[in-house]
Scaffold this motif. Structure first.
Motif, PDB file in Angstrom:
ATOM      1  N   ALA A  50      -0.039 -14.962 -74.587  1.00 37.12           N
ATOM      2  CA  ALA A  50      -0.892 -15.547 -73.543  1.00 37.12           C
ATOM      3  C   ALA A  50      -1.474 -16.883 -73.987  1.00 37.12           C
ATOM      4  O   ALA A  50      -1.731 -17.764 -73.165  1.00 37.12           O
ATOM      5  N   ASN A  51      -1.685 -17.042 -75.288  1.00 32.54           N
ATOM      6  CA  ASN A  51      -2.235 -18.299 -75.799  1.00 32.54           C
ATOM      7  C   ASN A  51      -1.166 -19.323 -76.132  1.00 32.54           C
ATOM      8  O   ASN A  51      -1.436 -20.361 -76.736  1.00 32.54           O
ATOM      9  N   GLY A  52       0.096 -19.017 -75.761  1.00 38.26           N
ATOM     10  CA  GLY A  52       1.189 -19.943 -76.019  1.00 38.26           C
ATOM     11  C   GLY A  52       1.847 -19.772 -77.367  1.00 38.26           C
ATOM     12  O   GLY A  52       2.796 -20.480 -77.687  1.00 38.26           O
TER      13      GLY A  52
END
Length: 332
Positions: free
Chosen positions: A308-310
Motif C-alpha cells: 500500500a505504501n508503494g
C-alpha cells in the motif's frame, strides 16, 4: 529508434511442460504448463532490481498463446515485454523430463530464434546490455549483427547453451571469446568444454582452473562460473579471482525448491547490478546472487507484489534487505 532499456535478453520465451518418471520408465507425475525459457528467467532476474521500462524481451506469441500466461507476464510490468505475433505458428514449447536426479530436455515445437536485427525499430532497440544463450557459432553471428548497428556497443553477457558445452565446440568458442564482455557457463559446462575431469562434488580448484584457461584462450575480461552450492567464481584480468557464496546455503535446504532458471536469473541480476554499481562486476555479483535466491524458492517465477505504501516485494521479502544481509555476511 533509441532504446531506453538497460537490459535486453535474446533468450527465448518457452512454455515448459514437465514429466517425471521412475527408473523403470513409468511416468509417476506430470505437471501443468509453466512459464519458462532462459531469457524469461534472465529478464525476471533483472526486473527484481530495475523498473519494467528498463528491462526488455521479445515474446513470440503463437496462435495458442494462453491468456493466463500473458496476464501473468504483465504483472511484472507490461513495458518489459515485446509481444511478437506468430499467427501461423504455435508458441515455443519444451518438455522437461526428470528420471531420478537426471534431467532431459527436448523441444516440442520449432524454435523461433531472436537476433539483434529483431530489436531494430522497436522499444528494445540498442539496449545498454545484451544477454544471449546459444552456441558459440551463433554467439559470433549475434555479435556480428550487433556490430553492424551504428552507435551501439552494448555490454555483452554470454551464456553458452548446455548441449553445446562439449570439447568439439571449443574452437568456435575461441573465436568469439575476445568479443564477449562477460562469459558465464556453469561449472559442469565449463569443465566439459575444456575437457577437465568432472568429479562430484565439483571442486573449487577445478572451477578456478577452468576460469584461468578461458582467460588464457582469449576471454576479453570477465569470466564468471556459476557453481551451484559452491556459489560463483569471478575472474577478471585486472583484479583476479574471487568466490561468492550463494544466498541460501546447505543449512537452508527448506528454502531451495527448484533451481530451474537460477543461473539465468543470476545473469539478469548481474546485469542490473552492473548498472546500479557503475560497472563494478564484483559488486554486481551480490545483486545476481539475490536474484537467484528468489527464483529457487518455488517452481516457476517468484511472486511480485506492491504494498500500500508503494514498497516492492518478491516472495514477500525485500531484495534490498537480502542484499544488505548478503554483504554483511561477506564482511563477517
Amino acid at each position: 529508434m533509441t532504446s531506453t532499456k538497460t537490459f535486453v535478453t535474446l533468450g527465448m520465451f518457452i512454455i515448459d511442460e514437465f514429466s517425471y518418471t521412475n527408473f523403470e520408465g513409468e511416468t509417476t507425475k506430470a505437471s501443468k504448463s509453466e512459464i519458462g525459457g532462459g531469457g524469461t528467467y534472465a529478464a525476471i532476474g533483472a526486473r527484481i532490481w530495475l523498473f519494467p521500462d528498463q528491462v526488455g524481451m521479445v515474446v513470440d506469441k503463437g496462435y495458442d498463446f494462453p491468456s493466463k500466461i500473458e496476464s501473468k507476464l504483465k504483472t511484472y510490468g507490461e513495458e518489459m515485454w515485446f509481444f511478437r505475433p506468430q499467427n501461423e505458428a504455435p508458441t515455443t514449447r519444451a518438455l522437461n523430463l526428470y528420471t531420478g536426479d537426471h534431467r532431459g530436455f527436448e523441444y516440442l515445437t520449432p524454435r523461433i530464434r531472436i537476433t539483434p536485427r529483431d530489436l531494430s525499430n522497436t522499444k528494445l532497440d540498442r539496449p545498454k546490455m545484451l544477454h544471449f544463450i546459444c552456441s558459440p557459432a551463433r554467439a559470433f553471428a549475434i555479435l556480428s549483427e550487433a556490430k553492424e548497428q551504428e552507435e551501439w556497443s552494448p555490454i555483452t553477457i554470454y551464456e553458452p547453451i548446455p548441449d553445446r558445452c562439449v570439447p568439439e565446440e571449443l574452437p568456435a568458442l575461441n573465436r568469439v571469446l575476445p568479443l564477449i564482455d562477460i562469459l558465464s557457463p556453469n561449472a559442469e559446462e565449463a569443465l566439459s568444454l575444456l575437457s577437465i575431469p568432472i568429479v562430484q562434488p565439483v571442486l573449487k580448484s577445478s572451477v578456478e582452473e577452468a576460469a584461468n584457461r578461458f582467460l588464457q584462450l582469449g576471454a576479453k575480461d570477465v569470466v564468471i562460473i556459476r557453481s551451484g552450492e559452491l556459489g560463483a567464481y569471478v575472474l577478471t584480468r585486472r583484479a583476479g579471482g574471487k568466490w561468492f557464496d550463494p544466498f541460501w546455503t546447505k543449512a537452508d535446504t527448506s528454502k531451495i525448491r527448484d533451481v530451474t532458471g537460477a543461473g539465468n536469473s543470476f545473469l539478469g541480476g548481474l546485469s542490473a547490478g552492473l548498472h546500479l554499481a557503475n560497472g563494478d562486476v564484483y559488486e554486481a555479483v551480490f545483486y545476481a546472487t539475490v536474484s537467484a535466491s528468489f527464483v529457487i524458492e518455488q517452481s516457476g517465477l517468484p511472486a511480485f507484489t506492491t504494498g500500500a505504501n508503494g514498497s516492492v516485494q518478491w516472495n514477500n521479502d525485500s531484495p534490498l534487505r537480502r542484499l544488505e544481509a548478503l554483504k554483511s555476511r561477506r564482511k563477517d
